[in-house]
Design an enzyme around this catalytic site. Sequence first.
Site, PDB file in Angstrom:
ATOM      1  N   SER A   1      72.457 -46.602 -68.041  1.00  0.00           N
ATOM      2  CA  SER A   1      73.605 -46.225 -68.862  1.00  0.00           C
ATOM      3  C   SER A   1      74.843 -46.848 -68.225  1.00  0.00           C
ATOM      4  O   SER A   1      74.816 -48.026 -67.849  1.00  0.00           O
ATOM      5  CB  SER A   1      73.676 -44.697 -68.950  1.00  0.00           C
ATOM      6  OG  SER A   1      74.742 -44.281 -69.739  1.00  0.00           O
TER       7      SER A   1
ATOM      8  N   LYS B   1      75.718 -46.388 -74.868  1.00  0.00           N
ATOM      9  CA  LYS B   1      75.413 -45.860 -73.535  1.00  0.00           C
ATOM     10  C   LYS B   1      75.410 -44.324 -73.511  1.00  0.00           C
ATOM     11  O   LYS B   1      74.657 -43.715 -72.750  1.00  0.00           O
ATOM     12  CB  LYS B   1      76.418 -46.416 -72.508  1.00  0.00           C
ATOM     13  CG  LYS B   1      76.294 -47.918 -72.273  1.00  0.00           C
ATOM     14  CD  LYS B   1      74.925 -48.302 -71.730  1.00  0.00           C
ATOM     15  CE  LYS B   1      74.859 -49.766 -71.307  1.00  0.00           C
ATOM     16  NZ  LYS B   1      73.482 -50.190 -70.944  1.00  0.00           N
TER      17      LYS B   1
ATOM     18  N   TYR C   1      80.820 -50.186 -77.353  1.00  0.00           N
ATOM     19  CA  TYR C   1      79.820 -50.217 -76.261  1.00  0.00           C
ATOM     20  C   TYR C   1      79.396 -48.822 -75.826  1.00  0.00           C
ATOM     21  O   TYR C   1      78.205 -48.530 -75.687  1.00  0.00           O
ATOM     22  CB  TYR C   1      80.439 -50.986 -75.097  1.00  0.00           C
ATOM     23  CG  TYR C   1      79.735 -50.882 -73.771  1.00  0.00           C
ATOM     24  CD1 TYR C   1      78.550 -51.575 -73.521  1.00  0.00           C
ATOM     25  CD2 TYR C   1      80.289 -50.121 -72.727  1.00  0.00           C
ATOM     26  CE1 TYR C   1      77.933 -51.502 -72.278  1.00  0.00           C
ATOM     27  CE2 TYR C   1      79.684 -50.051 -71.486  1.00  0.00           C
ATOM     28  CZ  TYR C   1      78.495 -50.738 -71.264  1.00  0.00           C
ATOM     29  OH  TYR C   1      77.894 -50.658 -70.039  1.00  0.00           O
TER      30      TYR C   1
HETATM   31  N1  NDP Z   1      77.769 -55.324 -65.016  1.00  0.00           N
HETATM   32  C1  NDP Z   1      78.378 -54.173 -65.225  1.00  0.00           C
HETATM   33  O1  NDP Z   1      79.582 -54.024 -64.950  1.00  0.00           O
HETATM   34  C2  NDP Z   1      77.632 -53.018 -65.781  1.00  0.00           C
HETATM   35  C3  NDP Z   1      76.433 -53.173 -66.457  1.00  0.00           C
HETATM   36  N2  NDP Z   1      75.795 -52.090 -66.987  1.00  0.00           N
HETATM   37  C4  NDP Z   1      74.531 -52.278 -67.686  1.00  0.00           C
HETATM   38  O2  NDP Z   1      73.578 -52.836 -66.806  1.00  0.00           O
HETATM   39  C5  NDP Z   1      72.665 -53.636 -67.531  1.00  0.00           C
HETATM   40  C6  NDP Z   1      72.596 -55.020 -66.895  1.00  0.00           C
HETATM   41  O3  NDP Z   1      73.856 -55.606 -66.976  1.00  0.00           O
HETATM   42  P1  NDP Z   1      74.216 -56.978 -66.239  1.00  0.00           P
HETATM   43  O4  NDP Z   1      73.297 -57.189 -65.115  1.00  0.00           O
HETATM   44  O5  NDP Z   1      75.667 -56.964 -66.034  1.00  0.00           O
HETATM   45  O6  NDP Z   1      73.899 -58.016 -67.427  1.00  0.00           O
HETATM   46  P2  NDP Z   1      73.549 -59.565 -67.476  1.00  0.00           P
HETATM   47  O7  NDP Z   1      74.231 -60.094 -68.696  1.00  0.00           O
HETATM   48  O8  NDP Z   1      73.815 -60.251 -66.195  1.00  0.00           O
HETATM   49  O9  NDP Z   1      71.979 -59.527 -67.767  1.00  0.00           O
HETATM   50  C7  NDP Z   1      71.522 -59.007 -68.956  1.00  0.00           C
HETATM   51  C8  NDP Z   1      70.027 -59.212 -69.063  1.00  0.00           C
HETATM   52  O10 NDP Z   1      69.564 -58.638 -70.284  1.00  0.00           O
HETATM   53  C9  NDP Z   1      68.864 -59.618 -71.037  1.00  0.00           C
HETATM   54  N3  NDP Z   1      69.072 -59.383 -72.458  1.00  0.00           N
HETATM   55  C10 NDP Z   1      70.253 -59.351 -73.141  1.00  0.00           C
HETATM   56  N4  NDP Z   1      70.033 -59.130 -74.437  1.00  0.00           N
HETATM   57  C11 NDP Z   1      68.689 -59.012 -74.598  1.00  0.00           C
HETATM   58  C12 NDP Z   1      67.832 -58.783 -75.709  1.00  0.00           C
HETATM   59  N5  NDP Z   1      68.338 -58.633 -76.935  1.00  0.00           N
HETATM   60  N6  NDP Z   1      66.510 -58.716 -75.499  1.00  0.00           N
HETATM   61  C13 NDP Z   1      65.991 -58.874 -74.262  1.00  0.00           C
HETATM   62  N7  NDP Z   1      66.741 -59.089 -73.181  1.00  0.00           N
HETATM   63  C14 NDP Z   1      68.068 -59.160 -73.349  1.00  0.00           C
HETATM   64  C15 NDP Z   1      69.451 -60.941 -70.564  1.00  0.00           C
HETATM   65  O11 NDP Z   1      68.608 -62.044 -70.797  1.00  0.00           O
HETATM   66  P3  NDP Z   1      68.748 -62.964 -72.140  1.00  0.00           P
HETATM   67  O12 NDP Z   1      70.207 -63.131 -72.403  1.00  0.00           O
HETATM   68  O13 NDP Z   1      68.042 -64.223 -71.816  1.00  0.00           O
HETATM   69  O14 NDP Z   1      68.066 -62.200 -73.223  1.00  0.00           O
HETATM   70  C16 NDP Z   1      69.605 -60.662 -69.086  1.00  0.00           C
HETATM   71  O15 NDP Z   1      68.384 -60.787 -68.423  1.00  0.00           O
HETATM   72  C17 NDP Z   1      73.150 -53.631 -68.974  1.00  0.00           C
HETATM   73  O16 NDP Z   1      72.464 -52.638 -69.686  1.00  0.00           O
HETATM   74  C18 NDP Z   1      74.612 -53.263 -68.845  1.00  0.00           C
HETATM   75  O17 NDP Z   1      75.115 -52.648 -70.010  1.00  0.00           O
HETATM   76  C19 NDP Z   1      76.287 -50.830 -66.849  1.00  0.00           C
HETATM   77  C20 NDP Z   1      77.451 -50.615 -66.190  1.00  0.00           C
HETATM   78  C21 NDP Z   1      78.208 -51.674 -65.595  1.00  0.00           C
HETATM   79  C1  VSD Z   2      87.473 -36.227 -61.058  1.00  0.00           C
HETATM   80  C2  VSD Z   2      86.880 -37.482 -61.431  1.00  0.00           C
HETATM   81  C3  VSD Z   2      87.654 -38.719 -61.104  1.00  0.00           C
HETATM   82  C4  VSD Z   2      86.948 -39.898 -61.660  1.00  0.00           C
HETATM   83  C5  VSD Z   2      87.775 -41.090 -61.937  1.00  0.00           C
HETATM   84  C6  VSD Z   2      87.347 -41.730 -63.194  1.00  0.00           C
HETATM   85  C7  VSD Z   2      87.123 -43.187 -63.054  1.00  0.00           C
HETATM   86  C8  VSD Z   2      86.596 -43.755 -64.326  1.00  0.00           C
HETATM   87  C9  VSD Z   2      86.147 -45.154 -64.157  1.00  0.00           C
HETATM   88  C10 VSD Z   2      85.133 -45.520 -65.177  1.00  0.00           C
HETATM   89  C11 VSD Z   2      84.555 -46.851 -64.925  1.00  0.00           C
HETATM   90  C12 VSD Z   2      83.677 -47.293 -66.020  1.00  0.00           C
HETATM   91  C13 VSD Z   2      82.941 -48.550 -65.656  1.00  0.00           C
HETATM   92  C14 VSD Z   2      82.038 -48.986 -66.749  1.00  0.00           C
HETATM   93  C15 VSD Z   2      81.445 -50.329 -66.467  1.00  0.00           C
HETATM   94  C16 VSD Z   2      80.697 -50.877 -67.627  1.00  0.00           C
HETATM   95  O1  VSD Z   2      79.871 -50.240 -68.205  1.00  0.00           O
HETATM   96  C17 VSD Z   2      81.029 -52.254 -68.049  1.00  0.00           C
HETATM   97  N1  VSD Z   2      81.340 -53.141 -67.000  1.00  0.00           N
HETATM   98  C18 VSD Z   2      80.002 -52.800 -68.963  1.00  0.00           C
HETATM   99  O2  VSD Z   2      79.200 -53.794 -68.462  1.00  0.00           O
END
Ligand code: NDP
Ligand code: VSD
Length: 329
Positions: A175, A193, A189
């Site tokens: 998530s 999540k 988005y």
């Molecule tokens: N990076 C961040 O700041 C954060 C990320 N997340 C979550 O973590 C997870 C990973 O993110 P992150 O590592 O940044 O992402 P990346 O973009 O670096 O990697 C995403 C991966 O998912 C695959 N993918 C995307 N779409 C599809 C699809 N339709 N079917 C199959 N595979 C797919 C991509 O491969 P391909 O494109 O070849 O399909 C790739 O392997 C995600 O769910 C993201 O929402 C959560 C919080 C913060």
């Molecule tokens: C008492 C509590 C205090 C807490 C402070 C609150 C801070 C909130 C920060 C939220 C950060 C959200 C990051 C999401 C990243 C993400 O999902 C994307 N990068 C998508 O890839």
Amino acid sequence: MFIYILLVVLVLGALGLVIHFSLDKKVIYKDLKDKHVVITGGSSGIGKAAAVEAARLGAHVTVIGRDTGKLTAAVAEITASCRDQKNQKVQYVALDVTSDYKAIEKCFVSIEEKLGPIFMLINCAGMCICGQFEKTDPDVIKQMVDLNYFGTAYPTRCVLQGMKKRNEGLIVFVSSEAALIGIYGYSAYSAGKWAVRGLAESVIMELVGTNVRLTLAFPPDTDTPGFKNEDLTKPEETKLISGTAGLHSPDDVGKQMIHDALTGKTYSVYSVTGTLLTLLFGGSLESGMQVVLQVLSLSVVRIIMVGVLLSFYNIVRDGLKKKNEVKTK
Ligand SMILES: NC(=O)C1=CN([C@@H]2O[C@H](COP(=O)(O)OP(=O)(O)OC[C@H]3O[C@@H](n4cnc5c(N)ncnc54)[C@H](OP(=O)(O)O)[C@@H]3O)[C@@H](O)[C@H]2O)C=CC1
Ligand SMILES: CCCCCCCCCCCCCCCC(=O)[C@@H](N)CO
């Protein structure tokens, strides 16, 4: 006064103990030797880091993604991390996890035929396209739910029955901290999540009495190719708010995700903000201690959160002021 404090301590202690003894025992694994681990989104970022860690721990690994170029490169990197190069198998499967259920099911059947029953499924495929809701392309609104929610729900639906039958298995949902608090620019988005979180907490209750476990991960901003891409179009307000939780390394997040799942944690959190947010908004009965802490800290953490939210609204107001100044110039 003394009696009052004693009473509170006794009640809280009893609450902690009741929860401790009514929960199913934690299922703890030391490594992943000979286990089959499947990671959607395993060709990049957090998913790839998790795949590398699974390989280090002795697993057979299947990574899923769409782009075969990225998948091939990832397989080479994961293979190089295997601790037993001769016996561990690493493969990729090209699949779009937003496909219809039948196509996903067929693919999962063939994955199990090749490398055996799935012991661990990490649902990491996902992405974020930011922006104010009314300016977001309607197709993107749908895509955010198709990929982030259905892309997790369908693969999980495919593996649950087998895991329950074998009475073992680990599932990870990825998530986001943005599923614990609403944030400007994450409107489309975060819906996906938040849905993932709702699904997780219900499925966790459905796993009672089995040895199958589900871990719900709440990553903050993590420095991945996906993050770099989303940052290109991210509103300034979103960057400022999201940045409060810092920028983390995919290796740390991917590794911790695996270890939290192996040690039977229901939540996987990565920063102080994650700890505070789950303390305030979390619904799991992670442990008796966690619930006692929640009860004790509730009003204090809530006051802090109101302050934090007010500061986030100020960020948005400042942004609005700047935009209006530019317009009137
Ligand atoms: N990076 C961040 O700041 C954060 C990320 N997340 C979550 O973590 C997870 C990973 O993110 P992150 O590592 O940044 O992402 P990346 O973009 O670096 O990697 C995403 C991966 O998912 C695959 N993918 C995307 N779409 C599809 C699809 N339709 N079917 C199959 N595979 C797919 C991509 O491969 P391909 O494109 O070849 O399909 C790739 O392997 C995600 O769910 C993201 O929402 C959560 C919080 C913060
Ligand atoms: C008492 C509590 C205090 C807490 C402070 C609150 C801070 C909130 C920060 C939220 C950060 C959200 C990051 C999401 C990243 C993400 O999902 C994307 N990068 C998508 O890839």
